[in-house]
Design a protein around this motif. Sequence first.
Motif, PDB file in Angstrom:
ATOM      1  N   GLU A   1      39.663  25.755  39.864  1.00  0.00           N
ATOM      2  CA  GLU A   1      39.003  26.275  41.057  1.00  0.00           C
ATOM      3  C   GLU A   1      40.005  26.696  42.136  1.00  0.00           C
ATOM      4  O   GLU A   1      39.836  27.729  42.801  1.00  0.00           O
ATOM      5  CB  GLU A   1      38.062  25.203  41.615  1.00  0.00           C
ATOM      6  CG  GLU A   1      37.111  25.693  42.684  1.00  0.00           C
ATOM      7  CD  GLU A   1      35.909  26.438  42.124  1.00  0.00           C
ATOM      8  OE1 GLU A   1      35.352  27.280  42.866  1.00  0.00           O
ATOM      9  OE2 GLU A   1      35.538  26.198  40.966  1.00  0.00           O
ATOM     10  N   HIS A   2      41.075  25.928  42.302  1.00  0.00           N
ATOM     11  CA  HIS A   2      42.015  26.211  43.390  1.00  0.00           C
ATOM     12  C   HIS A   2      42.796  27.510  43.162  1.00  0.00           C
ATOM     13  O   HIS A   2      43.403  28.049  44.096  1.00  0.00           O
ATOM     14  CB  HIS A   2      43.007  25.051  43.552  1.00  0.00           C
ATOM     15  CG  HIS A   2      43.939  24.862  42.393  1.00  0.00           C
ATOM     16  ND1 HIS A   2      45.115  25.577  42.270  1.00  0.00           N
ATOM     17  CD2 HIS A   2      43.868  24.059  41.288  1.00  0.00           C
ATOM     18  CE1 HIS A   2      45.736  25.226  41.159  1.00  0.00           C
ATOM     19  NE2 HIS A   2      44.994  24.309  40.543  1.00  0.00           N
ATOM     20  N   GLN A   3      42.769  28.049  41.928  1.00  0.00           N
ATOM     21  CA  GLN A   3      43.484  29.289  41.641  1.00  0.00           C
ATOM     22  C   GLN A   3      42.737  30.529  42.123  1.00  0.00           C
ATOM     23  O   GLN A   3      43.324  31.606  42.236  1.00  0.00           O
ATOM     24  CB  GLN A   3      43.736  29.406  40.139  1.00  0.00           C
ATOM     25  CG  GLN A   3      44.649  28.338  39.564  1.00  0.00           C
ATOM     26  CD  GLN A   3      44.788  28.449  38.048  1.00  0.00           C
ATOM     27  OE1 GLN A   3      43.786  28.552  37.332  1.00  0.00           O
ATOM     28  NE2 GLN A   3      46.021  28.434  37.566  1.00  0.00           N
ATOM     29  N   ILE A   4      41.450  30.393  42.414  1.00  0.00           N
ATOM     30  CA  ILE A   4      40.626  31.548  42.770  1.00  0.00           C
ATOM     31  C   ILE A   4      41.097  32.197  44.059  1.00  0.00           C
ATOM     32  O   ILE A   4      41.217  33.432  44.152  1.00  0.00           O
ATOM     33  CB  ILE A   4      39.144  31.147  42.867  1.00  0.00           C
ATOM     34  CG1 ILE A   4      38.617  30.744  41.487  1.00  0.00           C
ATOM     35  CG2 ILE A   4      38.304  32.284  43.442  1.00  0.00           C
ATOM     36  CD1 ILE A   4      37.179  30.262  41.489  1.00  0.00           C
TER      37      ILE A   4
ATOM     38  N   LEU B   1      46.688  41.832  30.142  1.00  0.00           N
ATOM     39  CA  LEU B   1      46.167  40.666  30.843  1.00  0.00           C
ATOM     40  C   LEU B   1      46.857  40.546  32.200  1.00  0.00           C
ATOM     41  O   LEU B   1      48.083  40.470  32.283  1.00  0.00           O
ATOM     42  CB  LEU B   1      46.415  39.407  30.015  1.00  0.00           C
ATOM     43  CG  LEU B   1      45.850  38.089  30.543  1.00  0.00           C
ATOM     44  CD1 LEU B   1      44.327  38.132  30.570  1.00  0.00           C
ATOM     45  CD2 LEU B   1      46.339  36.922  29.681  1.00  0.00           C
ATOM     46  N   TYR B   2      46.078  40.519  33.295  1.00  0.00           N
ATOM     47  CA  TYR B   2      46.630  40.404  34.638  1.00  0.00           C
ATOM     48  C   TYR B   2      46.722  38.950  35.109  1.00  0.00           C
ATOM     49  O   TYR B   2      47.653  38.577  35.808  1.00  0.00           O
ATOM     50  CB  TYR B   2      45.772  41.187  35.640  1.00  0.00           C
ATOM     51  CG  TYR B   2      45.768  42.678  35.446  1.00  0.00           C
ATOM     52  CD1 TYR B   2      46.830  43.341  34.842  1.00  0.00           C
ATOM     53  CD2 TYR B   2      44.673  43.446  35.873  1.00  0.00           C
ATOM     54  CE1 TYR B   2      46.814  44.723  34.672  1.00  0.00           C
ATOM     55  CE2 TYR B   2      44.663  44.825  35.712  1.00  0.00           C
ATOM     56  CZ  TYR B   2      45.723  45.463  35.116  1.00  0.00           C
ATOM     57  OH  TYR B   2      45.708  46.831  34.951  1.00  0.00           O
ATOM     58  N   ALA B   3      45.737  38.157  34.736  1.00  0.00           N
ATOM     59  CA  ALA B   3      45.715  36.762  35.206  1.00  0.00           C
ATOM     60  C   ALA B   3      44.753  35.947  34.363  1.00  0.00           C
ATOM     61  O   ALA B   3      43.824  36.485  33.749  1.00  0.00           O
ATOM     62  CB  ALA B   3      45.304  36.694  36.674  1.00  0.00           C
ATOM     63  N   VAL B   4      44.995  34.632  34.329  1.00  0.00           N
ATOM     64  CA  VAL B   4      44.073  33.667  33.718  1.00  0.00           C
ATOM     65  C   VAL B   4      43.756  32.626  34.788  1.00  0.00           C
ATOM     66  O   VAL B   4      44.666  32.097  35.434  1.00  0.00           O
ATOM     67  CB  VAL B   4      44.689  32.983  32.487  1.00  0.00           C
ATOM     68  CG1 VAL B   4      43.711  31.950  31.905  1.00  0.00           C
ATOM     69  CG2 VAL B   4      45.067  34.007  31.427  1.00  0.00           C
TER      70      VAL B   4
ATOM     71  N   GLU C   1      31.624  36.654  47.658  1.00  0.00           N
ATOM     72  CA  GLU C   1      30.786  36.863  46.469  1.00  0.00           C
ATOM     73  C   GLU C   1      31.646  36.906  45.205  1.00  0.00           C
ATOM     74  O   GLU C   1      31.243  36.383  44.164  1.00  0.00           O
ATOM     75  CB  GLU C   1      29.995  38.165  46.622  1.00  0.00           C
ATOM     76  CG  GLU C   1      28.917  38.098  47.685  1.00  0.00           C
ATOM     77  CD  GLU C   1      28.313  39.452  47.985  1.00  0.00           C
ATOM     78  OE1 GLU C   1      27.116  39.510  48.308  1.00  0.00           O
ATOM     79  OE2 GLU C   1      29.046  40.464  47.908  1.00  0.00           O
ATOM     80  N   PHE C   2      32.809  37.515  45.310  1.00  0.00           N
ATOM     81  CA  PHE C   2      33.734  37.577  44.176  1.00  0.00           C
ATOM     82  C   PHE C   2      34.170  36.158  43.780  1.00  0.00           C
ATOM     83  O   PHE C   2      34.146  35.792  42.602  1.00  0.00           O
ATOM     84  CB  PHE C   2      34.951  38.428  44.573  1.00  0.00           C
ATOM     85  CG  PHE C   2      36.012  38.527  43.523  1.00  0.00           C
ATOM     86  CD1 PHE C   2      35.858  39.354  42.414  1.00  0.00           C
ATOM     87  CD2 PHE C   2      37.189  37.806  43.642  1.00  0.00           C
ATOM     88  CE1 PHE C   2      36.846  39.448  41.448  1.00  0.00           C
ATOM     89  CE2 PHE C   2      38.192  37.902  42.683  1.00  0.00           C
ATOM     90  CZ  PHE C   2      38.013  38.724  41.578  1.00  0.00           C
ATOM     91  N   GLU C   3      34.542  35.360  44.762  1.00  0.00           N
ATOM     92  CA  GLU C   3      34.984  33.996  44.486  1.00  0.00           C
ATOM     93  C   GLU C   3      33.846  33.159  43.907  1.00  0.00           C
ATOM     94  O   GLU C   3      34.061  32.318  43.016  1.00  0.00           O
ATOM     95  CB  GLU C   3      35.524  33.357  45.763  1.00  0.00           C
ATOM     96  CG  GLU C   3      36.819  33.986  46.253  1.00  0.00           C
ATOM     97  CD  GLU C   3      37.294  33.386  47.564  1.00  0.00           C
ATOM     98  OE1 GLU C   3      36.642  32.437  48.081  1.00  0.00           O
ATOM     99  OE2 GLU C   3      38.320  33.867  48.104  1.00  0.00           O
TER     100      GLU C   3
END
Length: 321
Positions: A66-69, A59-62, A118-120
Amino acid sequence: MYGLFRTARRLREIGLIGIGERNASYVLRYNPRKFYPRVDDKLLTKQLAIAAGLPVPELYAVVREEHQIADLHDKLAPHDQFVVKPAHGSGGDGILVISGRRGDKYRRSNSLLMSRGEFEHHLSNGLSGLFSLGGQPDHLLIEYCVQFDPIFDQVSYRGVPDVRIIVFLGYPVMAMIRLPTRMSDGKANLHQGAIGVGIDIPTGLTRRGVWGTEIIREHPDTEHSIVGLQIPHWPELLQMAARCYELSGLGYVGVDFVLDRNLGPMILELNARPGLAIQIANGNGLGHRLAKVEALAEAGGLSTDPDERVDFSRRNFPTLG
């Protein structure tokens, strides 16, 4: 009318079960509702597997808010490849596989480039619940992108195959491998056009396959045979699947694995309501196998040892035909 009767009799003979019977006789009867979160939340499943000493993709990230993106681009900088999954996703919806980069763009598994915006946007949709069961707000997992075993190089189209094993009261009863196709856009999802190929429980050899409603023996994109492949680490896969009975607390559960060329088998996810196309892929019904395990339970013969349960399955559940 006679033809319909003959077909119905044949289906009974091979033990084919339908959705109604699966739900009433197995899912509702053997799967306590209180344990559903263990399999419906992919993050919780991963945590339980790690606690049980079972391998899962790193696992790299959870992402929960929204502000974590916006911070993810820097956090993921060390990783050219990774997978984004909704924690409560269903049917492969919302899974995003990144296979590389070009400048500040991400390259998807279908070779198309995706901008940072687009990713976000994709992640924002995932948080809002666009891909989750019931459309409820969700959180996202970003994890290691599996490098599939080279045995599948000629029978997979731009994606990672996975192995599904259905486990009943701790006993592996039926298995298949799902192979991505051009139609499925590289995803191992039968509803999106992947191939289901039956696996013989005793030997780990693939049998015939099903693609939609068509019975096949070759991959439609590569034209290589999908029959007679030896699934790597087969005894280990069966043993890991059997252990998921205790891990999940569910009597009827589908266990999905991936086979990494360097890391070996890893648990991908569990499913409390595994689909029934696995019967068509194997050319065998689940009914007789489930009844055999139920008879064992009624006689007080269920084993608490996963190795003993695997040994029983390998002796009793060959794929016929």
